[in-house]
Design a protein around this motif. Structure first.
Motif, PDB file in Angstrom:
ATOM      1  N   LEU A 116       0.836  -1.201   0.000  1.00 50.79           N
ATOM      2  CA  LEU A 116       0.000   0.000   0.000  1.00 50.79           C
ATOM      3  C   LEU A 116       0.872   1.252   0.000  1.00 50.79           C
ATOM      4  CD1 LEU A 116      -3.177   0.569   2.162  1.00 50.79           C
ATOM      5  CD2 LEU A 116      -1.473   2.364   1.899  1.00 50.79           C
ATOM      6  N   ARG A 117       1.874   1.280   0.875  1.00 48.54           N
ATOM      7  CA  ARG A 117       2.747   2.455   0.977  1.00 48.54           C
ATOM      8  C   ARG A 117       3.493   2.710  -0.320  1.00 48.54           C
ATOM      9  NH1 ARG A 117       4.571   6.506   0.604  1.00 48.54           N
ATOM     10  NH2 ARG A 117       6.093   7.653   1.882  1.00 48.54           N
ATOM     11  N   LEU A 118       4.027   1.669  -0.932  1.00 46.15           N
ATOM     12  CA  LEU A 118       4.806   1.858  -2.149  1.00 46.15           C
ATOM     13  C   LEU A 118       3.921   2.211  -3.341  1.00 46.15           C
ATOM     14  CD1 LEU A 118       7.573  -0.885  -1.807  1.00 46.15           C
ATOM     15  CD2 LEU A 118       7.575   1.506  -1.046  1.00 46.15           C
ATOM     16  N   ALA A 119       2.725   1.646  -3.398  1.00 44.99           N
ATOM     17  CA  ALA A 119       1.784   2.053  -4.447  1.00 44.99           C
ATOM     18  C   ALA A 119       1.405   3.519  -4.282  1.00 44.99           C
ATOM     19  CB  ALA A 119       0.541   1.166  -4.406  1.00 44.99           C
ATOM     20  N   HIS A 120       1.229   3.929  -3.036  1.00 45.37           N
ATOM     21  CA  HIS A 120       0.889   5.331  -2.749  1.00 45.37           C
ATOM     22  C   HIS A 120       2.000   6.264  -3.215  1.00 45.37           C
ATOM     23  CE1 HIS A 120       0.031   8.895  -0.196  1.00 45.37           C
ATOM     24  NE2 HIS A 120      -1.220   8.511  -0.342  1.00 45.37           N
ATOM     25  N   ALA A 121       3.254   5.823  -3.097  1.00 44.09           N
ATOM     26  CA  ALA A 121       4.388   6.632  -3.538  1.00 44.09           C
ATOM     27  C   ALA A 121       4.517   6.656  -5.056  1.00 44.09           C
ATOM     28  CB  ALA A 121       5.676   6.101  -2.912  1.00 44.09           C
ATOM     29  N   ALA A 122       4.191   5.545  -5.707  1.00 44.13           N
ATOM     30  CA  ALA A 122       4.392   5.435  -7.150  1.00 44.13           C
ATOM     31  C   ALA A 122       3.268   6.066  -7.966  1.00 44.13           C
ATOM     32  CB  ALA A 122       4.529   3.961  -7.538  1.00 44.13           C
ATOM     33  N   LEU A 123       2.055   6.025  -7.457  1.00 45.62           N
ATOM     34  CA  LEU A 123       0.896   6.420  -8.262  1.00 45.62           C
ATOM     35  C   LEU A 123       0.900   7.876  -8.730  1.00 45.62           C
ATOM     36  CD1 LEU A 123      -2.058   4.409  -6.734  1.00 45.62           C
ATOM     37  CD2 LEU A 123      -1.591   4.704  -9.171  1.00 45.62           C
ATOM     38  N   PRO A 124       1.266   8.862  -7.917  1.00 42.33           N
ATOM     39  CA  PRO A 124       1.213  10.241  -8.414  1.00 42.33           C
ATOM     40  C   PRO A 124       2.025  10.452  -9.692  1.00 42.33           C
ATOM     41  CG  PRO A 124       1.396  10.255  -6.042  1.00 42.33           C
ATOM     42  CD  PRO A 124       1.583   8.829  -6.467  1.00 42.33           C
ATOM     43  N   GLY A 125       3.240   9.913  -9.725  1.00 40.39           N
ATOM     44  CA  GLY A 125       4.062  10.057 -10.923  1.00 40.39           C
ATOM     45  C   GLY A 125       3.494   9.311 -12.111  1.00 40.39           C
ATOM     46  N   MET A 126       2.981   8.113 -11.879  1.00 42.24           N
ATOM     47  CA  MET A 126       2.384   7.342 -12.966  1.00 42.24           C
ATOM     48  C   MET A 126       1.170   8.058 -13.533  1.00 42.24           C
ATOM     49  SD  MET A 126       2.686   3.415 -11.532  1.00 42.24           S
ATOM     50  CE  MET A 126       4.282   2.622 -11.318  1.00 42.24           C
ATOM     51  N   ARG A 127       0.344   8.612 -12.662  1.00 44.88           N
ATOM     52  CA  ARG A 127      -0.833   9.353 -13.123  1.00 44.88           C
ATOM     53  C   ARG A 127      -0.422  10.584 -13.921  1.00 44.88           C
ATOM     54  NH1 ARG A 127      -4.276  11.539  -8.914  1.00 44.88           N
ATOM     55  NH2 ARG A 127      -5.846  11.718 -10.565  1.00 44.88           N
ATOM     56  N   ALA A 128       0.598  11.282 -13.465  1.00 39.60           N
ATOM     57  CA  ALA A 128       1.052  12.484 -14.167  1.00 39.60           C
ATOM     58  C   ALA A 128       1.575  12.138 -15.556  1.00 39.60           C
ATOM     59  CB  ALA A 128       2.135  13.183 -13.347  1.00 39.60           C
ATOM     60  N   ARG A 129       2.219  10.969 -15.692  1.00 37.74           N
ATOM     61  CA  ARG A 129       2.750  10.557 -16.992  1.00 37.74           C
ATOM     62  C   ARG A 129       1.701   9.854 -17.840  1.00 37.74           C
ATOM     63  NH1 ARG A 129       6.834   9.312 -13.298  1.00 37.74           N
ATOM     64  NH2 ARG A 129       6.249   7.108 -13.196  1.00 37.74           N
ATOM     65  N   GLY A 130       0.574   9.488 -17.234  1.00 34.32           N
ATOM     66  CA  GLY A 130      -0.500   8.815 -17.960  1.00 34.32           C
ATOM     67  C   GLY A 130      -0.224   7.367 -18.276  1.00 34.32           C
ATOM     68  N   ARG A 131       0.693   6.766 -17.539  1.00 32.19           N
ATOM     69  CA  ARG A 131       1.010   5.352 -17.786  1.00 32.19           C
ATOM     70  C   ARG A 131       1.759   4.794 -16.585  1.00 32.19           C
ATOM     71  NH1 ARG A 131       4.917   8.348 -20.232  1.00 32.19           N
ATOM     72  NH2 ARG A 131       7.076   7.703 -19.836  1.00 32.19           N
ATOM     73  N   GLY A 132       1.702   3.486 -16.442  1.00 34.44           N
ATOM     74  CA  GLY A 132       2.438   2.817 -15.377  1.00 34.44           C
ATOM     75  C   GLY A 132       1.770   1.513 -14.998  1.00 34.44           C
ATOM     76  N   GLY A 133       2.511   0.689 -14.279  1.00 34.27           N
ATOM     77  CA  GLY A 133       1.973  -0.596 -13.853  1.00 34.27           C
ATOM     78  C   GLY A 133       2.464  -0.965 -12.474  1.00 34.27           C
ATOM     79  N   ILE A 134       1.584  -1.550 -11.684  1.00 32.33           N
ATOM     80  CA  ILE A 134       1.924  -2.062 -10.359  1.00 32.33           C
ATOM     81  C   ILE A 134       1.485  -3.521 -10.313  1.00 32.33           C
ATOM     82  CG2 ILE A 134       1.520  -1.878  -7.877  1.00 32.33           C
ATOM     83  CD1 ILE A 134       0.889   1.102  -8.325  1.00 32.33           C
ATOM     84  N   LEU A 135       2.432  -4.397 -10.058  1.00 31.79           N
ATOM     85  CA  LEU A 135       2.143  -5.827  -9.967  1.00 31.79           C
ATOM     86  C   LEU A 135       2.344  -6.258  -8.521  1.00 31.79           C
ATOM     87  CD1 LEU A 135       1.472  -8.530 -11.273  1.00 31.79           C
ATOM     88  CD2 LEU A 135       3.885  -8.779 -11.872  1.00 31.79           C
ATOM     89  N   ASN A 136       1.272  -6.624  -7.861  1.00 33.77           N
ATOM     90  CA  ASN A 136       1.317  -7.067  -6.475  1.00 33.77           C
ATOM     91  C   ASN A 136       1.291  -8.590  -6.420  1.00 33.77           C
ATOM     92  OD1 ASN A 136       1.290  -4.432  -5.363  1.00 33.77           O
ATOM     93  ND2 ASN A 136      -0.937  -4.329  -5.571  1.00 33.77           N
ATOM     94  N   VAL A 137       2.348  -9.183  -5.882  1.00 35.92           N
ATOM     95  CA  VAL A 137       2.383 -10.639  -5.753  1.00 35.92           C
ATOM     96  C   VAL A 137       1.563 -11.012  -4.528  1.00 35.92           C
ATOM     97  CG1 VAL A 137       3.815 -12.680  -5.495  1.00 35.92           C
ATOM     98  CG2 VAL A 137       4.636 -10.742  -6.860  1.00 35.92           C
ATOM     99  N   ALA A 138       0.381 -11.515  -4.779  1.00 34.09           N
ATOM    100  CA  ALA A 138      -0.509 -11.972  -3.710  1.00 34.09           C
ATOM    101  C   ALA A 138      -0.316 -13.480  -3.579  1.00 34.09           C
ATOM    102  CB  ALA A 138      -1.953 -11.591  -4.012  1.00 34.09           C
ATOM    103  N   ARG A 166      -9.953   2.010  -9.833  1.00 32.80           N
ATOM    104  CA  ARG A 166      -9.901   3.468  -9.708  1.00 32.80           C
ATOM    105  C   ARG A 166      -8.990   4.112 -10.742  1.00 32.80           C
ATOM    106  NH1 ARG A 166      -9.243   7.932 -10.133  1.00 32.80           N
ATOM    107  NH2 ARG A 166      -9.350   9.662  -8.635  1.00 32.80           N
ATOM    108  N   TYR A 167      -7.855   3.500 -11.074  1.00 32.46           N
ATOM    109  CA  TYR A 167      -6.842   4.200 -11.871  1.00 32.46           C
ATOM    110  C   TYR A 167      -6.631   3.646 -13.270  1.00 32.46           C
ATOM    111  CZ  TYR A 167      -5.871   6.385  -7.424  1.00 32.46           C
ATOM    112  OH  TYR A 167      -5.998   7.085  -6.260  1.00 32.46           O
ATOM    113  N   ARG A 168      -7.310   2.574 -13.632  1.00 38.32           N
ATOM    114  CA  ARG A 168      -7.136   2.008 -14.961  1.00 38.32           C
ATOM    115  C   ARG A 168      -7.466   3.029 -16.044  1.00 38.32           C
ATOM    116  NH1 ARG A 168      -9.536  -0.890 -19.132  1.00 38.32           N
ATOM    117  NH2 ARG A 168      -8.343  -2.725 -19.831  1.00 38.32           N
ATOM    118  N   GLY A 169      -8.500   3.818 -15.832  1.00 37.94           N
ATOM    119  CA  GLY A 169      -8.889   4.820 -16.817  1.00 37.94           C
ATOM    120  C   GLY A 169      -7.887   5.943 -16.971  1.00 37.94           C
ATOM    121  N   GLU A 170      -6.924   6.045 -16.052  1.00 39.66           N
ATOM    122  CA  GLU A 170      -5.884   7.068 -16.122  1.00 39.66           C
ATOM    123  C   GLU A 170      -4.562   6.500 -16.631  1.00 39.66           C
ATOM    124  OE1 GLU A 170      -5.660   9.679 -12.692  1.00 39.66           O
ATOM    125  OE2 GLU A 170      -7.587   8.914 -12.001  1.00 39.66           O
TER     126      GLU A 170
END
Length: 254
Positions: A116-138, A166-170
């Motif tokens: 959760l913490r690392l996704a929270h850190a990564a998402l703002p930049g990914m949203r600003a660039r309009g692309r990115g991926g987060i793979l969570n090993v569950a 929430r963020y797929r559309g971005e």
């Protein structure tokens, strides 16, 4: 500029396999784990074999200082991270009534809070660039009532689904990867010999990683790996809890 991926728990197991496959795809890497020596060995191998840029970031993610350094690296706009692989983890071997509560806390922080913490850190930049991926090993264990490890993995699955919706559309894909049993150092580090699982029940690490990365590229929110576990997954809700609880740990990484 080469796209860049950050992989936690990268020193062995699924984490090392993620690093190998991402480097083969031409991505630069940031490798995160506690063991700096093993990370440097892997980094040297990848630089020599694949010619990619590899950065080593030794950190204990269960410590506030280590987690903050990795979060800061993810938020660095000058050196953007295109893919975050939340893979680090361990499990508590003892049954809940006999386990050390500090071990339970560390496990839940690493499995639940850290992604959760690392996704929270990564998402703002990914949203600003309009692309990115987060793979969570569950884990497929996250769908079973098989202890507190399973409870933590259930959180990872739900978090991934919520963020993906929430963020797929971005332009940001968040994928939960659900392996079954995978032959890595995970059980050895627990001090548990996984002899109760027939050899036929073990999935190949390279297959698990390949299917996870393919799901991320295809913008899927969840993937069960491999074919044996995809067959079993729909049957899990039909199994009574008292029986499902005895299935033990669904496959994990280093």
């Amino acid at each position: 500029m080469q796209p860049r991926a950050l992989v936690t728990g990268a020193s062995s197991g699924l984490g090392a396999e993620f690093a190998l496959q991402l480097a083969a795809d031409g991505l630069s890497l940031v490798l995160v784990a506690r063991d700096a020596e093993r990370l440097e060995e892997l980094a040297a191998e990848l630089r020599a074999a694949r010619g990619v840029e590899v950065e080593v970031l030794a950190a204990d993610l269960t410590e506030a200082e280590g987690l903050q350094r990795v979060a800061d690296r993810l938020a660095d706009a000058a050196r953007p991270i295109d893919i975050l692989v939340n893979n680090a983890g361990f499990a508590v071997a003892e049954p809940f009534h006999a386990s050390a509560v500090d071990d339970e806390r560390r496990m839940h922080e690493l499995l639940s809070w850290v992604p959760l913490r690392l996704a929270h850190a990564a998402l703002p930049g990914m949203r600003a660039r309009g692309r990115g991926g987060i793979l969570n090993v569950a884990s497929l264990a996250g769908r079973l009532p098989s202890g507190t490890y399973a409870a933590a993995k259930a959180h990872v699955i739900t978090l991934s689904r919520a963020l993906h919706a929430r963020y797929r559309g971005e332009g940001v894909t968040v994928t939960a990867l659900l392996p079954g049993f995978v032959p890595t150092e995970f059980h050895e580090r627990m001090g548990v010999a996984p002899t109760s699982v027939p050899r036929q029940g073990w999935a190949d690490a390279s297959t698990v990683v390949r299917e996870g990365l393919r799901a991320l590229r295809r913008r899927r929110g969840l993937v069960v790996s491999d074919w044996r576990y995809r067959i079993a997954a729909p049957l899990i809700p039909l199994v009574p809890d008292r029986i499902a609880a005895g299935f033990g740990l669904g496959g994990r990484t280093s």
